[in-house]
Structure formats: C-alpha cells, structure tokens
Design an enzyme around this catalytic site. Structure first.
Site, PDB file in Angstrom:
ATOM      1  N   LYS A  49      28.763  31.798  84.103  1.00 52.24           N
ATOM      2  CA  LYS A  49      29.824  32.730  83.695  1.00 52.24           C
ATOM      3  C   LYS A  49      29.572  34.130  84.259  1.00 52.24           C
ATOM      4  O   LYS A  49      28.445  34.439  84.665  1.00 52.24           O
ATOM      5  CB  LYS A  49      29.900  32.762  82.173  1.00 52.24           C
ATOM      6  CG  LYS A  49      28.636  33.252  81.513  1.00 52.24           C
ATOM      7  CD  LYS A  49      28.612  32.878  80.030  1.00 52.24           C
ATOM      8  CE  LYS A  49      27.356  33.416  79.370  1.00 52.24           C
ATOM      9  NZ  LYS A  49      27.193  32.949  77.999  1.00 52.24           N
ATOM     10  N   ARG A 147      31.392  32.834  65.556  1.00 49.98           N
ATOM     11  CA  ARG A 147      32.209  33.031  66.743  1.00 49.98           C
ATOM     12  C   ARG A 147      33.120  31.804  66.779  1.00 49.98           C
ATOM     13  O   ARG A 147      33.503  31.334  65.723  1.00 49.98           O
ATOM     14  CB  ARG A 147      31.260  33.135  67.951  1.00 49.98           C
ATOM     15  CG  ARG A 147      31.849  33.793  69.157  1.00 49.98           C
ATOM     16  CD  ARG A 147      30.758  34.214  70.155  1.00 49.98           C
ATOM     17  NE  ARG A 147      30.147  33.083  70.859  1.00 49.98           N
ATOM     18  CZ  ARG A 147      29.255  33.214  71.839  1.00 49.98           C
ATOM     19  NH1 ARG A 147      28.889  34.415  72.247  1.00 49.98           N
ATOM     20  NH2 ARG A 147      28.734  32.172  72.428  1.00 49.98           N
ATOM     21  N   HIS A 176      25.261  26.995  69.286  1.00 47.32           N
ATOM     22  CA  HIS A 176      24.678  28.114  70.038  1.00 47.32           C
ATOM     23  C   HIS A 176      23.795  28.954  69.127  1.00 47.32           C
ATOM     24  O   HIS A 176      24.169  29.245  67.994  1.00 47.32           O
ATOM     25  CB  HIS A 176      25.818  28.968  70.614  1.00 47.32           C
ATOM     26  CG  HIS A 176      25.367  30.006  71.589  1.00 47.32           C
ATOM     27  ND1 HIS A 176      24.626  29.711  72.708  1.00 47.32           N
ATOM     28  CD2 HIS A 176      25.567  31.349  71.627  1.00 47.32           C
ATOM     29  CE1 HIS A 176      24.397  30.817  73.388  1.00 47.32           C
ATOM     30  NE2 HIS A 176      24.944  31.834  72.756  1.00 47.32           N
ATOM     31  N   ARG A 232      21.194  24.674  78.294  1.00 50.09           N
ATOM     32  CA  ARG A 232      22.159  25.572  78.947  1.00 50.09           C
ATOM     33  C   ARG A 232      21.495  26.891  79.355  1.00 50.09           C
ATOM     34  O   ARG A 232      21.751  27.929  78.745  1.00 50.09           O
ATOM     35  CB  ARG A 232      23.324  25.872  77.996  1.00 50.09           C
ATOM     36  CG  ARG A 232      24.064  24.656  77.466  1.00 50.09           C
ATOM     37  CD  ARG A 232      25.354  25.078  76.760  1.00 50.09           C
ATOM     38  NE  ARG A 232      25.143  26.041  75.719  1.00 50.09           N
ATOM     39  CZ  ARG A 232      25.019  25.747  74.419  1.00 50.09           C
ATOM     40  NH1 ARG A 232      25.117  24.497  74.012  1.00 50.09           N
ATOM     41  NH2 ARG A 232      24.811  26.701  73.527  1.00 50.09           N
ATOM     42  N   TYR A 276      27.981  66.798  89.346  1.00 47.22           N
ATOM     43  CA  TYR A 276      28.918  67.288  88.329  1.00 47.22           C
ATOM     44  C   TYR A 276      28.181  67.920  87.160  1.00 47.22           C
ATOM     45  O   TYR A 276      27.184  67.380  86.680  1.00 47.22           O
ATOM     46  CB  TYR A 276      29.754  66.138  87.780  1.00 47.22           C
ATOM     47  CG  TYR A 276      30.719  65.531  88.760  1.00 47.22           C
ATOM     48  CD1 TYR A 276      31.792  66.259  89.281  1.00 47.22           C
ATOM     49  CD2 TYR A 276      30.572  64.198  89.165  1.00 47.22           C
ATOM     50  CE1 TYR A 276      32.678  65.684  90.171  1.00 47.22           C
ATOM     51  CE2 TYR A 276      31.462  63.621  90.055  1.00 47.22           C
ATOM     52  CZ  TYR A 276      32.511  64.364  90.559  1.00 47.22           C
ATOM     53  OH  TYR A 276      33.385  63.804  91.439  1.00 47.22           O
ATOM     54  N   CYS A 323      27.485  59.763  90.118  1.00 45.44           N
ATOM     55  CA  CYS A 323      28.928  59.838  90.370  1.00 45.44           C
ATOM     56  C   CYS A 323      29.495  58.424  90.487  1.00 45.44           C
ATOM     57  O   CYS A 323      28.763  57.444  90.412  1.00 45.44           O
ATOM     58  CB  CYS A 323      29.203  60.602  91.658  1.00 45.44           C
ATOM     59  SG  CYS A 323      28.369  62.190  91.780  1.00 45.44           S
ATOM     60  N   MET A 324      30.800  58.336  90.714  1.00 45.56           N
ATOM     61  CA  MET A 324      31.414  57.012  90.815  1.00 45.56           C
ATOM     62  C   MET A 324      30.878  56.246  92.031  1.00 45.56           C
ATOM     63  O   MET A 324      30.597  55.048  91.937  1.00 45.56           O
ATOM     64  CB  MET A 324      32.939  57.141  90.896  1.00 45.56           C
ATOM     65  CG  MET A 324      33.651  55.799  90.833  1.00 45.56           C
ATOM     66  SD  MET A 324      35.436  55.937  90.994  1.00 45.56           S
ATOM     67  CE  MET A 324      35.884  56.796  89.502  1.00 45.56           C
ATOM     68  N   ASP A 325      30.748  56.949  93.153  1.00 40.23           N
ATOM     69  CA  ASP A 325      30.428  56.262  94.405  1.00 40.23           C
ATOM     70  C   ASP A 325      29.157  56.755  95.082  1.00 40.23           C
ATOM     71  O   ASP A 325      28.791  56.244  96.135  1.00 40.23           O
ATOM     72  CB  ASP A 325      31.587  56.436  95.394  1.00 40.23           C
ATOM     73  CG  ASP A 325      32.928  56.266  94.722  1.00 40.23           C
ATOM     74  OD1 ASP A 325      33.168  55.156  94.203  1.00 40.23           O
ATOM     75  OD2 ASP A 325      33.701  57.241  94.668  1.00 40.23           O
TER      76      ASP A 325
END
Ligand SMILES: *Cc1c(COP(=O)(O)O)cnc(C)c1O
Length: 392
Positions: A49, A147, A176, A232, A276, A323-325
C-alpha cells in the site's frame, strides 16, 4: 547498465532532476527471503500500500511476483487496479473498506475483497451473482482496532452469514494487531486469544478452515503463534523495524536511499538570515549550499533546524526553513561543489542517516517518512535484480 528509472515527469533521463529515491531490489529480495525463512511454512503477503511504502508500487509488486510471493496486499481498489493493469497476476487482497459501487470493479479485476460487515458481504454476493461469478473474499475480524471489521464478540453471526452467500468463496479470515510494536506483549496476546476464539467456529462446525492471517511486521518479529497460515509484512520488507521496542529476530536492511546534489554554492556573511523568516543566521562567515529538494517532495518542513544531510562523507545541518522545492545547508568552512552527491537518507563514507533519524526530527514514525516521499521524486532501481530493464 542495469539500473532503471521510474520517472513520473517527462524529462529525458539525461536531464532529469538529481533528487532521486534509489531502491535496491537485491536488498528488497533479501528482506523478503529472510522473512519467508523465518515464518515458513506460513505464506507471505507483502504489503504494497501507499506506493509500496514509497518504494514504487508496480516495481515492488513485479519483484515480489518474481520471488514467488503467495499473495499481495494493498489498501485501496485503485492500487489493485494499477497492479492488474501492469500485468501482475498474483492474487491481490485489498485490505481496506469497500464502497458498494466499486464491487464490480473488484470482481472484473479479479481482486480479493475484504468483507468487513454482513451488509458488505451480501452486497458482494449480489454483485457476483449478477455477474455470474464467484467472488473471493477474506473476512475481517476486529479484535481490538475499532477500525473496519466485525467485532470478535459478534463474529459468529458474520461467519454464519458468509456460509449462506452462494456467490462468495470465503478464502481467508484475518485480523490486525493494534499494539504489537510495544514492549508489553499483553494487548497482543489478548487480541490473539480473541481471534482464536473466533476461528474455533470452523472447528466446532467441522468446516474447512479459511486462510488465517494476522501478523504485521512487529508480530513477525515477536509472536510466532500469530503466523497462522500467512503473514503480512509491510515495513519490515523494506528493511525498517517497526519500532525501537521490537527484537531484531529477522535480519533486514533498508532498501531505500534518498539522494540529491548540490545545485548552488555561496558565502554568507554573519547576521544574514537564511530562508523564509530569517529564523537562522550564521554568526561567522560561512559557506551555504542549496539543495533542490523540499517539503514539496516530502522532506518535512517540520525538520527545519533539526535535519542533517551527508556531503563528501560528512554530516551537515540543514539551516533556516525548509522551502517547498529547495533547502540550504551550512557546510562551515568545508568544501562542496555544485553537482556533489548529497544523501538525505542512506549511507555515504562512514556516515549514515536513517529513516528513524528523519522520523525523530519530524516528530513522526518511520512509516510516515517513507510514505511521504511523493511521486515528484523519480525512483531509480538498482541491483542485479534490476536486470537490463534500463528505461525512462
Ligand atoms: C499496513 C498493514 C500491514 C503491514 O503493517 P506493517 O507494520 O508495516 O508490517 C498489515 N496488515 C494490515 C491490515 C495493514 O493495514
């Protein structure tokens, strides 16, 4: 040339950004085999997953299929469909909850459904009847997650209802663990007891036992009595231990590293704030390098002021806000050149930065560090098992 790249962008290989996740398929294979040896004769369902915990859904699935995995586990329909579309033939269990309108899609793609209530079971039965086929399902028993799944103390009616569904084949039954990664084994033993009590239904009625499965990575390491017919493993397959509390009874090693390269170099004067908010400024002349990676790739912004990276075999702090990038690293008066390899997760020289290190800096768990590395980051597959599939 044996490495190959799974590239989400359209840049040609030679001009691709240098920020990459490198996945060693040989390591993944060794981890899978170590788990299989440990739990035999129980079968193994690798859990894939969330883009195979960041390692790349389709590529990891193909590898597991090649290694003879008995079953594959994913969380949602879409992950199962992607695998079928990629030609994966191994049985696939979708572990999560299902919506009624999705059931025909599951059946068309020959995906195994999780039946987590009588209503869902009957909806599956009706859909399968309408299509003139038999649906393969695993029954989900809730022994302590609150759950999805039917409570262990209500399971008898659920198992009985399943016997009446003529277009459903109950191939498996599972539960689980909620606390298998903690030092105290008592909650897990309690859950096991509850699950065993549910399973006694089949013996009492003289019915064939479906495939029973309950063990996640932590239980594989600690509770052989929880192996049943299949296990699993998720995070353990990727070479990361689920917590600091579990014993290392299976030897695994991380398969993923995360790398980038120095894209810029400058000298910064004392008192000149970096990034920033100017939250950090050097108190001396120093050398600051910029890296082309940021929280937009999944490098948590909350690690600002805490994270370290490796350049030329040495550890350096990430300074100022991530920063973002992009983000900046203080290399003091040491040397680094544009193009130098930078390790965010992995080894360089004698130094090493682990998924656990990032989890600590970000105040989270290794699972989230791995799944947070997003698809903007190309995955590069290396190792003998990467074969000659070099491609973009
Ligand atoms: C995610 C998941 C697993 C794997 O858990 P790990 O701790 O990563 O081994 C197993 N079973 C179910 C139902 C899951 O959702």
């Amino acid at each position: 040339m044996t490495d190959f790249i799974s590239q989400p962008t359209i840049a040609p290989a030679g001009v691709m950004r240098p920020t990459q996740v490198v996945v060693n398929l040989d390591r993944l294979a060794a981890n899978f085999r170590a788990i299989r040896r440990k739990v035999a004769p129980a079968k193994v369902m690798p859990i894939l997953k969330a883009n195979a915990y960041g390692h790349g859904l389709v590529e990891v699935a193909r590898l597991m299929e090649r290694l003879g995995a008995d079953y594959l586990g994913v969380a949602v329909l879409e992950e199962g469909l992607l695998l079928r579309r990629a030609g994966v033939k191994t049985p696939i269990l979708v572990l999560g909850g299902i919506w009624g309108s999705q059931i025909p899609e599951f059946l068309r793609a020959d995906l195994t459904l999780t039946a987590s209530s009588i209503e869902k079971l009957e909806a599956i039965d009706r859909a399968a009847e309408a299509m003139g086929i038999t649906a393969r399902v695993h029954l989900k028993i809730d022994t302590g997650m609150e759950r999805i799944g039917v409570h262990y103390y209500n399971a008898e009616g659920f198992l009985e209802a399943a016997l009446k569904c003529r277009h459903v084949r109950v191939e498996g039954i599972f539960s689980h663990f909620a606390r298998a990664d903690e030092a105290d084994p008592a909650p897990s033993h309690l859950q096991l007891e509850r699950f065993n009590e549910v399973l006694s239904f089949y013996e009492r009625r003289g019915l064939p036992m479906p495939i029973r499965h309950m063990a996640n990575s932590a239980a594989i390491l600690r509770f052989p009595e929880a192996y049943f017919d299949m296990v699993r493993p998720g995070i353990l397959l990727y070479g990361v231990y689920p917590s600091a509390e579990v014993p290392h009874t299976v030897e695994v090693a991380p398969a993923l590293s995360w790398k980038t390269r120095v894209v810029y170099f400058k000298v910064t004067k004392p008192g000149h704030g970096v990034s920033y908010g100017w939250t950090w400024a050097p108190d001396r002349m120093t050398r600051i390098v910029t890296l082309p990676v940021g929280y937009g790739d999944g490098y948590f912004r909350s690690m600002s002021g805490k994270a370290h990276v490796l350049i030329r075999g040495r550890r350096y702090p990430v300074v100022g806000r991530i920063c973002m990038d992009q983000m900046m690293v203080d290399i003091g008066w040491e040397t680094a050149y544009n193009g130098d390899e930078v390790v965010l997760i992995g080894e360089q020289g004698d130094e090493r930065i682990t998924v656990e290190d990032l989890a600590e800096w970000a105040g989270t768990i290794p699972y989230e560090v791995l799944t947070n590395i997003n698809t903007r980051v190309p995955r590069l597959y290396v190792g003998k098992l990467a074969g000659d599939k070099a491609r973009v």
